[in-house]
Design a protein around this motif. Sequence first.
Motif, mmCIF file in Angstrom:
data_model
loop_
_atom_site.group_PDB
_atom_site.id
_atom_site.type_symbol
_atom_site.label_atom_id
_atom_site.label_comp_id
_atom_site.label_asym_id
_atom_site.label_seq_id
_atom_site.Cartn_x
_atom_site.Cartn_y
_atom_site.Cartn_z
ATOM 1 N N LYS A 15 0.822 -1.216 0.000
ATOM 2 C CA LYS A 15 0.000 0.000 0.000
ATOM 3 C C LYS A 15 0.856 1.266 0.000
ATOM 4 N N ASP A 26 -2.460 -3.843 8.782
ATOM 5 C CA ASP A 26 -3.550 -2.879 8.577
ATOM 6 C C ASP A 26 -4.074 -2.354 9.902
ATOM 7 N N GLU A 43 -8.290 0.417 4.103
ATOM 8 C CA GLU A 43 -8.892 1.347 3.142
ATOM 9 C C GLU A 43 -10.343 1.591 3.480
#
Length: 206
Positions: free
Chosen positions: A97, A199, A206
């Motif tokens: 990412k 994450d 996201e």
Amino acid sequence: MMFNYPNGKKYTATSPLPQQLGRPRRTVESYGNRGMTLEDDLNETNLYYLSRGIAVIHKKPVPIQIVQVDYPKRSAAVIKEAYFKQASTTDYNGVYKGRYIDFEAKETQNTSSFPLKNFHDHQIHHMEAVLKQGGIAFVILRFSSTDEYFLLDAGPLLKFWERMELGGRKSITKNEILETGIPIPFGFQPRIDYLKTVDELYDLSE
């Protein structure tokens, strides 16, 4: 086979060598008793990420200088002695990412603590340098006797290392890992889905 560091000091293995030359692969007996090393599981996980365009993360190759090779058979060569050209940093690095990721993977048979002797000074300094550049650095710890996996950010690890250098305990207790790390569940595809934990820890969802 004998390996030596660039300064001539003999290498004592605490984990399988990067190339794992001639290492017999242990048999996977069942889902509950997999018989695979942490490195095996991470390599398969990273292939899963790469094949699906999720992330590009690879195990770092460690350059060696081969000194002595025997040829017991024409079709086979056996490395008898080699030297590491330079001290290794961490095990894995890559991009996820848009962020640089760098991490070390370690496992222990201990059940109540994780020995800090499993790490080396240059690995700690490397992770500290990655943090200073805004990268993501962490360690994946496996308690092999209980098959538990944890992701521990480099920040807390550096504090535990500093505590040891100041004369404190030479390990991280299991309770400290539970407090500062995040458990990583084991699955099938991918085997160790550590990026979900990344994450969560680094707010990259996201």
